[in-house]
Design an enzyme around this catalytic site. Structure first.
Site: not given
Length: 246
Positions: A46, A74, A88, A182
């Site tokens: 993103d 991540y 987010d 997310r």
């Protein structure tokens, strides 16, 4: 006038994508810096996210399919107390904890995190590139239309708490392909009963590749010879050589 196509380069660039750029924009800037004729990436980040974007040049694009299927790692920062429609910080707030909310208890967070380790069912977010009738879900979401999405099986191989102060947490997540961090943040917030969303996301690993050898976009653009940043086909990890994937 004929369109300039660039050089026929073969190799892999490990790019540390900056915040604010889409993965494709970052790829195109890297492609221009290298003057490469053909390039592709192996998994979207993103725009608000940073970290490892694997850019494949020339014959190296043949490894894209294998890398899309690879596990990823991540580091994510969660803010507690608010849930957003996108999951987010770029989205609109859709729910908030009561004014009396003073933060999450450490024991409660530990217990909830334990529920998300292993194989689980995850419903993909509306703000995603998944398609319904040929149209990305995010286009429906922007129009205020909610589409039913079947849950998908994903695996969280590792979920560790790195930092925590009651109102936010930093977690490290090693997961299978198709996992939405997310959505994971959103689901954690719901299990805690206070809501949560991502305020930062950084990809640190994809398959055998890590950030250790990644180059920042500005650094690449300022190099005298950006091609030095490429990993040659002969240097790729075992099983990823394009010759073995023909």
């Amino acid at each position: 006038m004929a369109r300039r196509r660039g050089q026929m380069l073969d190799g892999v660039l490990l790019l540390d994508k900056p915040v604010g750029l889409s993965s494709n924009h970052a790829l195109q800037r890297a492609k221009r810096a290298l003057d490469a004729a053909k390039a592709g990436h192996t998994g979207t980040l993103d725009p608000f996210a940073t970290g490892l974007l694997i850019c494949c040049m020339g014959k190296a694009t043949k490894i894209a399919g294998a890398m899309l299927d690879a596990d990823k790692t991540y580091v994510a920062t969660l803010a507690f107390g608010e849930e957003t429609d996108s999951g987010d910080l770029t989205g609109n707030i859709v729910s908030q904890a009561p004014e009396s909310f003073s933060g999450v208890e450490a024991a409660a967070l530990d217990e909830v995190l334990s529920r998300f380790r292993g194989t689980l069912q995850q419903i993909p977010p509306m703000y995603s590139a998944l398609k319904k009738d040929g149209k990305p879900l995010y286009e429906y979401a922007r129009a205020g239309v909610e589409i039913e999405r079947p849950p998908r099986t994903v695996t969280i191989h590792r979920l560790e708490l790195l930092e925590f102060d009651g109102r936010s947490a930093v977690i490290e997540v090693a997961c299978s392909k198709g996992t939405y961090i997310r959505t994971l943040a959103q689901d954690i917030g719901r299990e805690l009963g206070c809501g949560a969303h991502l305020t930062a996301l950084r990809r640190t690993q994809a398959g055998p590749f890590t950030l250790d050898r990644a180059v920042e976009l500005e650094a690449l653009q300022s190099m005298d010879d950006p091609k030095q940043a490429l990993i040659g086909l002969e240097e790729l990890p075992a099983g990823l050589s394009p010759a073995s994937r023909t």
